[in-house]
Design a protein around this motif. Structure first.
Motif, mmCIF file in Angstrom:
data_model
loop_
_atom_site.group_PDB
_atom_site.id
_atom_site.type_symbol
_atom_site.label_atom_id
_atom_site.label_comp_id
_atom_site.label_asym_id
_atom_site.label_seq_id
_atom_site.Cartn_x
_atom_site.Cartn_y
_atom_site.Cartn_z
ATOM 1 N N LYS A 1 -22.250 48.542 38.315
ATOM 2 C CA LYS A 1 -21.540 48.091 37.973
ATOM 3 C C LYS A 1 -21.602 46.318 37.983
ATOM 4 C CE LYS A 1 -17.991 51.743 38.130
ATOM 5 N NZ LYS A 1 -16.741 51.815 39.260
ATOM 6 N N ASP A 2 -22.058 46.357 38.537
ATOM 7 C CA ASP A 2 -22.504 44.769 38.651
ATOM 8 C C ASP A 2 -23.797 44.691 37.223
ATOM 9 O OD1 ASP A 2 -20.760 44.269 40.030
ATOM 10 O OD2 ASP A 2 -22.526 44.162 42.164
ATOM 11 N N ALA A 3 -24.624 45.648 37.523
ATOM 12 C CA ALA A 3 -25.499 45.270 36.108
ATOM 13 C C ALA A 3 -24.918 44.934 34.961
ATOM 14 C CB ALA A 3 -26.614 46.126 36.158
ATOM 15 N N ALA A 4 -23.779 45.133 34.639
ATOM 16 C CA ALA A 4 -22.893 44.801 33.188
ATOM 17 C C ALA A 4 -22.862 43.664 33.166
ATOM 18 C CB ALA A 4 -21.580 45.925 33.237
ATOM 19 N N MET A 5 -22.537 42.115 34.106
ATOM 20 C CA MET A 5 -22.901 41.113 34.254
ATOM 21 C C MET A 5 -23.647 40.395 33.615
ATOM 22 S SD MET A 5 -19.416 41.399 34.505
ATOM 23 C CE MET A 5 -19.247 39.742 35.030
ATOM 24 N N VAL A 6 -25.217 40.846 33.844
ATOM 25 C CA VAL A 6 -26.548 40.346 33.777
ATOM 26 C C VAL A 6 -26.466 40.151 32.280
ATOM 27 C CG1 VAL A 6 -29.256 40.064 34.212
ATOM 28 C CG2 VAL A 6 -27.209 41.261 36.082
ATOM 29 N N LEU A 7 -26.864 39.196 31.566
ATOM 30 C CA LEU A 7 -27.343 38.484 30.289
ATOM 31 C C LEU A 7 -28.282 39.028 30.123
ATOM 32 C CD1 LEU A 7 -24.616 36.268 30.171
ATOM 33 C CD2 LEU A 7 -24.463 37.970 29.453
ATOM 34 N N VAL A 8 -29.089 38.854 28.882
ATOM 35 C CA VAL A 8 -30.973 39.132 28.942
ATOM 36 C C VAL A 8 -31.187 37.810 28.153
ATOM 37 C CG1 VAL A 8 -32.838 40.134 27.279
ATOM 38 C CG2 VAL A 8 -30.950 41.454 27.992
ATOM 39 N N PRO A 9 -31.819 36.820 29.160
ATOM 40 C CA PRO A 9 -32.674 35.228 28.712
ATOM 41 C C PRO A 9 -32.759 35.585 27.174
ATOM 42 C CG PRO A 9 -33.129 36.112 30.946
ATOM 43 C CD PRO A 9 -32.711 37.387 29.948
ATOM 44 N N GLN A 10 -32.048 34.412 26.532
ATOM 45 C CA GLN A 10 -32.779 33.632 25.285
ATOM 46 C C GLN A 10 -34.223 34.690 25.193
ATOM 47 O OE1 GLN A 10 -31.726 30.725 23.935
ATOM 48 N NE2 GLN A 10 -32.098 30.930 21.677
ATOM 49 N N LYS A 11 -35.253 34.445 25.599
ATOM 50 C CA LYS A 11 -36.508 34.168 25.334
ATOM 51 C C LYS A 11 -37.062 35.764 26.123
ATOM 52 C CE LYS A 11 -38.121 29.508 24.982
ATOM 53 N NZ LYS A 11 -39.331 29.061 25.405
ATOM 54 N N GLY A 12 -36.051 36.791 26.842
ATOM 55 C CA GLY A 12 -35.782 37.820 26.726
ATOM 56 C C GLY A 12 -36.813 37.231 28.553
ATOM 57 N N TRP A 13 -36.932 38.845 28.846
ATOM 58 C CA TRP A 13 -37.053 39.100 30.556
ATOM 59 C C TRP A 13 -39.063 38.682 30.825
ATOM 60 C CZ3 TRP A 13 -33.771 38.740 34.126
ATOM 61 C CH2 TRP A 13 -32.562 38.981 33.961
ATOM 62 N N VAL A 14 -39.419 40.054 30.364
ATOM 63 C CA VAL A 14 -40.950 39.196 30.520
ATOM 64 C C VAL A 14 -41.148 37.374 30.173
ATOM 65 C CG1 VAL A 14 -42.837 39.399 29.780
ATOM 66 C CG2 VAL A 14 -41.443 41.527 28.976
ATOM 67 N N ASN A 15 -40.628 36.485 28.999
ATOM 68 C CA ASN A 15 -41.258 35.388 29.545
ATOM 69 C C ASN A 15 -40.168 34.192 30.789
ATOM 70 O OD1 ASN A 15 -39.897 32.663 28.776
ATOM 71 N ND2 ASN A 15 -42.779 33.146 27.267
ATOM 72 N N THR A 16 -39.351 34.852 31.240
ATOM 73 C CA THR A 16 -38.673 34.421 31.513
ATOM 74 C C THR A 16 -39.441 34.904 33.166
ATOM 75 O OG1 THR A 16 -36.763 34.699 30.526
ATOM 76 C CG2 THR A 16 -36.405 33.896 32.598
ATOM 77 N N ILE A 17 -39.964 35.654 33.184
ATOM 78 C CA ILE A 17 -40.204 36.529 34.729
ATOM 79 C C ILE A 17 -41.245 35.627 34.906
ATOM 80 C CG2 ILE A 17 -40.742 38.221 36.110
ATOM 81 C CD1 ILE A 17 -38.293 39.910 35.081
ATOM 82 N N ARG A 18 -42.262 35.916 34.068
ATOM 83 C CA ARG A 18 -43.937 35.236 33.830
ATOM 84 C C ARG A 18 -43.502 34.202 33.802
ATOM 85 N NH1 ARG A 18 -46.804 32.222 30.636
ATOM 86 N NH2 ARG A 18 -45.230 32.570 28.845
ATOM 87 N N THR A 19 -42.190 32.944 32.828
ATOM 88 C CA THR A 19 -42.609 31.732 33.232
ATOM 89 C C THR A 19 -42.352 31.068 34.222
ATOM 90 O OG1 THR A 19 -40.405 31.423 32.102
ATOM 91 C CG2 THR A 19 -43.145 31.273 30.999
ATOM 92 N N THR A 20 -41.140 32.070 35.443
ATOM 93 C CA THR A 20 -40.417 31.509 36.596
ATOM 94 C C THR A 20 -41.645 31.817 37.579
ATOM 95 O OG1 THR A 20 -38.536 32.333 35.229
ATOM 96 C CG2 THR A 20 -38.634 32.242 38.319
#
Length: 153
Positions: free
Chosen positions: A20-39
């Motif tokens: 249910k809480d996952a429904a509140m998570v928005l996919v980052p504009q550049k996607g998860w792969v890029n966001t996690i990699r750069t973070t």
């Protein structure tokens, strides 16, 4: 059979409740792969080495994810390379699977009852609003109990 369907719906709702809480998570504009990699301050070369791919191939993966053109298997591979678990699923828009079935059953029952009542009115045999509401409710319960495939038409 009815109890088995009801039990399956209840079990699925219970499993989906964890998301249910996952429904509140928005996919980052550049996607998860890029966001996690750069973070993580990881270069495309570094991720590429883990996946045995080139820097350009990693760029393509990030682009495909951002545009929704990536496969689930590829996302699993990237998750493993990042030492992360890939999670995939569906969450009902309005609560639970049971609520979804209730809404569909009521909608189908309303359609059937109102169509039948219209035909009866043409023959001067229509029923009142109170009786219509009661009939819709009863038919919806029956439709839900039987879980006919027509529920999804």
């Amino acid at each position: 059979m009815r109890n088995k369907k009801k039990l399956l719906i209840e079990q699925l709702d219970q499993k989906l409740g964890n998301f249910k809480d996952a429904a509140m998570v928005l996919v980052p504009q550049k996607g998860w792969v890029n966001t996690i990699r750069t973070t993580l301050n990881m270069t495309r070369d570094q991720l590429g080495t883990k996946l045995e791919l080139t820097k350009g191939a990693i760029q393509k993966i990030e682009e495909r994810e951002a545009t929704g053109q990536i496969t689930i298997n590829k996302l699993k591979d990237v998750g493993n390379a990042l030492d992360m678990k890939f999670v995939y699923g569906f969450i009902p828009k309005d609560g639970t699977i049971e609520k979804l079935v209730d809404l569909k059953a009521e909608k189908l029952a309303r359609k059937i009852v109102l169509r039948t009542n219209q035909n009866m009115k043409l023959e001067d045999q229509g029923i009142g609003d109170e009786k219509i509401a009661k009939t819709i409710k009863e038919l919806a319960i029956e439709i839900k109990r039987e879980m006919k495939k027509s529920l999804w038409d």
